[in-house]
Design a protein around this motif. Structure first.
Motif, PDB file in Angstrom:
ATOM      1  N   GLY A 282       0.642  -1.237  -0.179  1.00  0.00           N
ATOM      2  CA  GLY A 282      -0.261  -0.167  -0.174  1.00  0.00           C
ATOM      3  C   GLY A 282       0.822   1.256   0.124  1.00  0.00           C
ATOM      4  O   GLY A 282       1.780   1.384  -0.506  1.00  0.00           O
ATOM      5  N   GLN A 283       0.359   2.087   0.642  1.00  0.00           N
ATOM      6  CA  GLN A 283       1.372   3.477   0.719  1.00  0.00           C
ATOM      7  C   GLN A 283       2.717   3.098   1.668  1.00  0.00           C
ATOM      8  O   GLN A 283       2.718   2.464   2.684  1.00  0.00           O
ATOM      9  CB  GLN A 283       0.487   4.565   1.641  1.00  0.00           C
ATOM     10  CG  GLN A 283      -0.712   4.972   0.915  1.00  0.00           C
ATOM     11  CD  GLN A 283      -1.600   6.079   1.302  1.00  0.00           C
ATOM     12  OE1 GLN A 283      -1.215   6.572   2.789  1.00  0.00           O
ATOM     13  NE2 GLN A 283      -2.470   6.673   0.894  1.00  0.00           N
TER      14      GLN A 283
ATOM     15  N   PRO B  23      -3.439   5.179   7.256  1.00  0.00           N
ATOM     16  CA  PRO B  23      -4.624   5.157   6.285  1.00  0.00           C
ATOM     17  C   PRO B  23      -4.719   4.893   4.977  1.00  0.00           C
ATOM     18  O   PRO B  23      -3.501   5.408   4.448  1.00  0.00           O
ATOM     19  CB  PRO B  23      -5.523   6.550   6.673  1.00  0.00           C
ATOM     20  CG  PRO B  23      -5.016   7.043   8.045  1.00  0.00           C
ATOM     21  CD  PRO B  23      -3.613   6.295   7.879  1.00  0.00           C
ATOM     22  N   GLY B  24      -5.160   4.245   4.220  1.00  0.00           N
ATOM     23  CA  GLY B  24      -5.259   4.177   2.747  1.00  0.00           C
ATOM     24  C   GLY B  24      -6.023   3.185   2.201  1.00  0.00           C
ATOM     25  O   GLY B  24      -7.015   2.367   2.924  1.00  0.00           O
ATOM     26  N   THR B  25      -5.751   2.697   1.112  1.00  0.00           N
ATOM     27  CA  THR B  25      -6.350   1.624   0.327  1.00  0.00           C
ATOM     28  C   THR B  25      -5.705   0.352   0.329  1.00  0.00           C
ATOM     29  O   THR B  25      -4.385   0.544   0.052  1.00  0.00           O
ATOM     30  CB  THR B  25      -7.041   2.212  -0.947  1.00  0.00           C
ATOM     31  OG1 THR B  25      -5.874   2.832  -1.870  1.00  0.00           O
ATOM     32  CG2 THR B  25      -7.941   3.292  -0.778  1.00  0.00           C
TER      33      THR B  25
END
Length: 78
Positions: free
Chosen positions: A54-55, A76-78
């Motif tokens: 992810g990030q 936070p992220g997808t």
């Protein structure tokens, strides 16, 4: 105590509550991902390498004896 003194104490208490609420809202948002790896029959698979992407840089963990792994404190992220 006179009324003015009580008003000052109440105002000070209210200010302290507001400052505390602001600090609580400023907490960092993080999340966790819990993974359980199993085969087609539902048996746990220990020693499996799990990569979370992810990030930022990928995170790599190896499942424990119960076939579980935890990724904690993620941004936070997808």
């Amino acid at each position: 105590m006179n009324r003015s003194a009580w008003q000052k104490i109440a105002a000070l208490g209210f200010a302290v509550l507001l400052l505390g609420a602001g600090a609580a809202l400023a907490q960092e948002e993080t999340g966790n991902v819990y993974v359980a790896v199993s085969d087609g029959q539902g048996a746990s698979l220990p020693g499996v390498t799990v990569t979370l992407e992810g990030q930022g840089a990928p995170r790599v963990q190896v499942t424990n004896a119960q076939g579980q792994v935890r990724f904690l404190g993620l941004d936070p992220g997808t």
